[in-house]
Motif scaffolding. Structure first.
Motif, PDB file in Angstrom:
ATOM      1  N   CYS A 344       0.832  -1.210   0.000  1.00  0.00           N
ATOM      2  CA  CYS A 344       0.000   0.000   0.000  1.00  0.00           C
ATOM      3  C   CYS A 344       0.865   1.258   0.000  1.00  0.00           C
ATOM      4  N   LEU A 345       2.031   1.184   0.649  1.00  0.00           N
ATOM      5  CA  LEU A 345       2.936   2.328   0.648  1.00  0.00           C
ATOM      6  C   LEU A 345       3.457   2.590  -0.766  1.00  0.00           C
ATOM      7  N   LEU A 346       3.738   1.519  -1.493  1.00  0.00           N
ATOM      8  CA  LEU A 346       4.186   1.671  -2.879  1.00  0.00           C
ATOM      9  C   LEU A 346       3.071   2.217  -3.769  1.00  0.00           C
ATOM     10  N   TYR A 347       1.840   1.765  -3.517  1.00  0.00           N
ATOM     11  CA  TYR A 347       0.725   2.119  -4.404  1.00  0.00           C
ATOM     12  C   TYR A 347       0.088   3.459  -4.032  1.00  0.00           C
ATOM     13  N   PHE A 348      -0.117   3.684  -2.721  1.00  0.00           N
ATOM     14  CA  PHE A 348      -0.839   4.885  -2.273  1.00  0.00           C
ATOM     15  C   PHE A 348       0.083   5.982  -1.746  1.00  0.00           C
ATOM     16  N   GLY A 349       1.356   5.676  -1.546  1.00  0.00           N
ATOM     17  CA  GLY A 349       2.269   6.698  -1.052  1.00  0.00           C
ATOM     18  C   GLY A 349       2.122   6.944   0.435  1.00  0.00           C
ATOM     19  N   PHE A 350       2.083   8.209   0.820  1.00  0.00           N
ATOM     20  CA  PHE A 350       2.129   8.640   2.220  1.00  0.00           C
ATOM     21  C   PHE A 350       1.097   7.940   3.108  1.00  0.00           C
ATOM     22  N   TYR A 351      -0.117   7.755   2.611  1.00  0.00           N
ATOM     23  CA  TYR A 351      -1.189   7.157   3.415  1.00  0.00           C
ATOM     24  C   TYR A 351      -1.228   5.625   3.326  1.00  0.00           C
ATOM     25  N   ILE A 355      -3.605   2.601   5.344  1.00  0.00           N
ATOM     26  CA  ILE A 355      -4.583   1.781   4.622  1.00  0.00           C
ATOM     27  C   ILE A 355      -4.293   0.301   4.845  1.00  0.00           C
ATOM     28  N   GLY A 356      -3.021  -0.079   4.760  1.00  0.00           N
ATOM     29  CA  GLY A 356      -2.652  -1.473   4.988  1.00  0.00           C
ATOM     30  C   GLY A 356      -3.008  -1.944   6.387  1.00  0.00           C
ATOM     31  N   SER A 357      -2.760  -1.107   7.395  1.00  0.00           N
ATOM     32  CA  SER A 357      -3.090  -1.465   8.774  1.00  0.00           C
ATOM     33  C   SER A 357      -4.599  -1.572   8.976  1.00  0.00           C
ATOM     34  N   PHE A 358      -5.359  -0.703   8.316  1.00  0.00           N
ATOM     35  CA  PHE A 358      -6.823  -0.753   8.424  1.00  0.00           C
ATOM     36  C   PHE A 358      -7.359  -2.077   7.888  1.00  0.00           C
ATOM     37  N   ILE A 359      -6.857  -2.504   6.742  1.00  0.00           N
ATOM     38  CA  ILE A 359      -7.314  -3.771   6.150  1.00  0.00           C
ATOM     39  C   ILE A 359      -6.972  -4.936   7.071  1.00  0.00           C
ATOM     40  N   THR A 360      -5.754  -4.945   7.591  1.00  0.00           N
ATOM     41  CA  THR A 360      -5.306  -6.055   8.437  1.00  0.00           C
ATOM     42  C   THR A 360      -6.096  -6.136   9.736  1.00  0.00           C
ATOM     43  N   ILE A 361      -6.279  -5.000  10.412  1.00  0.00           N
ATOM     44  CA  ILE A 361      -6.979  -5.002  11.707  1.00  0.00           C
ATOM     45  C   ILE A 361      -8.438  -5.391  11.537  1.00  0.00           C
ATOM     46  N   THR A 362      -9.066  -4.939  10.453  1.00  0.00           N
ATOM     47  CA  THR A 362     -10.463  -5.299  10.209  1.00  0.00           C
ATOM     48  C   THR A 362     -10.600  -6.809  10.019  1.00  0.00           C
ATOM     49  N   ALA A 363      -9.703  -7.384   9.215  1.00  0.00           N
ATOM     50  CA  ALA A 363      -9.756  -8.830   8.987  1.00  0.00           C
ATOM     51  C   ALA A 363      -9.450  -9.613  10.263  1.00  0.00           C
TER      52      ALA A 363
END
Length: 385
Positions: A344-351, A355-363
Motif C-alpha cells: 500500500c505504501l508503494l501504491y498509495f504513497g504517504f497514506y 490503509i494497509g493497517s486498516f485492512i489487516t486489523i479489520t480482517a
C-alpha cells in the motif's frame, strides 16, 4: 517530532514485551498461591530475569544505536537519546517488578500513583522549560524521562513495600517456570507491539522521520481510545487467571463479555466523534501543522472500534494458558500487515501504511470473534444485555 516518536517506539516495545514475558507469569503464580516462601521465590526469579533481559538490551543499544540512525534517517540524535536513557532503563527494572507485585495482590493504587507521578514530573520539566524559555533538545527529553521514571519508582515502592519481604531467594525451577509460562506471551508481546507501531516504523524506514511525525500524531490520539482497554487488561488478567482454574469457562465468558461491553460503550461514541471531526481534533491537540494526518486518524478510529475485542481476547487467551494460540494469530497478522503496509505504501504513497493497517486489523477482528466464540462461547448479543 519524528525522532522523538521513534525513540518512544523503540523503548516502549522493549519494555512492554519484557513485561509480557514476566508480569503475566509473576501475577498468575503469586496470585494463585498462599505460600509465602513460594511467593518470594517467584518474585526473586522474576527480578533476576528482568535484570538480565534489561542488561542484554542495554548492551544491544550500545552496539547498535548508531545503525538505528541510518535505518531511520534520523542523524545522531536517536542514538544519543537511547544512550542517555540507559539510567531510565535500569530504573524500569524495579518499576516493572514493583508493578507486578502490586497487581499480583489485586492492589492497583500504587500502580496508578507510580505512573501518575512519572507523567506529572515529566510534564513539569517541559512546563518549566517553556515558562523559562529554556531551549528544548531531544537529548534533554531523554534525561527528563530517566529522572521521571526514578521518581515514579520511589513512589510505587512506598505503596508496594508492605508486600515485599526484602529477601532475594531465586531458584532455577522458578526461573524455568516463569519462562515456560511467559515464552509464548513474550512472543505475542513482541509481535503485537511491532504490529501496533508497524505503520510508523515502515514509514520511517521508507520515507522519513517527518512522515513518522504525522503518523505519531494520529497514534497518540488513537492511544486515548486504547488506554481504557489496556487498563482493563491489567485488572482482568488476574481475575480470569483465577476464574479459569477455579470457576470454569462460564465465569471467564461472563467476565470477558462484561468487560468488552463496557469498553465498547466508551470506544464507539468517541471514535465516531473523531471520525466526523478529525481536523478539529488534530488542530486542538497537535496544531494546524498536522492536519494532513486527518485521513490517517479516521482510519485509525475505524479500527479503534474493533481493538477492544482484539486486546481483551488476547489477554483472556493468555490468562487461560492458551498463549500459543494467541502468538500464532498475532504472528500471522503481523506478517500480513507487513506485506500489506509495504504494498500500500508503494501504491498509495504517504497514506499507504494506514490503509494497509486498516485492512489487516479489520480482517483480524473477524477472526478474533470466531476464535473467542469457540474458546469461551462469546455471544455478541450478550454485550447489549
Amino acid at each position: 517530532m519524528g525522532t522523538w516518536a521513534l525513540f518512544l517506539i523503540i523503548t516502549t516495545i522493549f519494555e512492554t514485551t519484557k513485561s509480557a514475558l514476566l508480569k503475566g507469569a509473576h501475577i498468575k503464580f503469586v496470585s494463585s498461591t498462599d505460600n509465602h516462601t513460594e511467593k518470594i521465590l517467584i518474585g526473586s526469579s522474576s527480578l533476576l530475569v528482568n535484570s538480565l533481559i534489561s542488561l542484554v538490551f542495554i548492551s544491544c543499544l550500545l552496539l547498535l544505536s548508531e545503525h538505528l540512525n541510518i535505518w531511520f534517517h534520523t542523524g545522531p540524535e536517536l542514538s544519543q537519546m537511547l544512550e542517555l536513557f540507559i539510567p531510565g532503563l535500569i530504573f524500569m527494572v524495579f518499576f516493572s517488578h514493583l508493578e507486578a507485585t502490586q497487581q499480583s495482590h489485586f492492589d492497583f493504587k500504587g500502580v496508578f500513583a507510580g505512573y501518575f507521578s512519572r507523567q506529572l514530573i515529566f510534564f513539569f520539566f517541559i512546563l518549566f522549560d517553556s515558562i523559562m524559555r529554556v531551549p528544548f533538545s531531544l537529548q534533554k527529553l531523554a534525561i527528563y524521562q530517566s529522572i521521571s521514571i526514578a521518581i515514579g519508582t520511589l513512589v510505587i515502592y512506598l505503596y508496594t513495600k508492605k508486600y515485599l519481604s526484602h529477601k532475594f531467594s531465586y531458584s532455577n525451577t522458578g526461573v524455568r517456570k516463569l519462562l515456560a509460562f511467559g515464552g509464548y506471551i513474550f512472543g505475542s508481546g513482541v509481535v503485537s507491539n511491532i504490529f501496533a507501531n508497524l505503520d510508523q516504523l515502515i514509514t520511517g524506514a521508507f520515507l522519513s522521520p517527518v512522515s513518522v511525525a504525522y503518523y505519531n500524531t494520529a497514534a497518540r490520539l488513537n492511544q486515548f481510545i486504547d488506554i481504557p482497554s489496556y487498563s482493563a487488561s491489567e485488572i482482568l488478567f488476574p481475575k480470569v487467571s483465577r476464574a479459569s482454574s477455579v470457576e470454569g469457562t462460564g465465569k471467564v465468558k461472563y467476565l470477558f463479555e462484561k468487560m468488552l461491553a463496557i469498553l465498547l460503550s466508551f470506544a464507539i461514541p468517541i471514535s465516531l466523534f473523531i471520525i466526523i471531526f478529525p481536523k478539529f481534533v488534530i488542530t486542538l491537540i497537535a496544531g494546524p501543522a498536522y492536519v494532513a494526518a486527518a485521513p490517517i486518524l479516521q482510519l485509525n478510529m475505524l479500527t479503534a472500534i474493533f481493538r477492544p475485542l482484539q486486546n481483551q481476547s488476547a489477554n483472556v487467551l493468555n490468562s487461560m494458558g492458551r498463549a500459543g494460540l494467541c502468538f500464532a494469530i498475532n504472528l500471522a497478522f503481523l506478517c500480513s500487515n507487513l506485506v500489506l503496509d509495504y504494498l500500500c505504501l508503494l501504491y498509495f504513497g504517504f497514506y499507504g501504511a494506514a490503509i494497509g493497517s486498516f485492512i489487516t486489523i479489520t480482517a483480524s477482528s473477524v477472526l478474533w470473534y470466531f476464535v473467542m466464540r469457540k474458546q469461551v462461547g462469546l455471544d455478541i448479543r450478550s454485550l447489549s444485555s
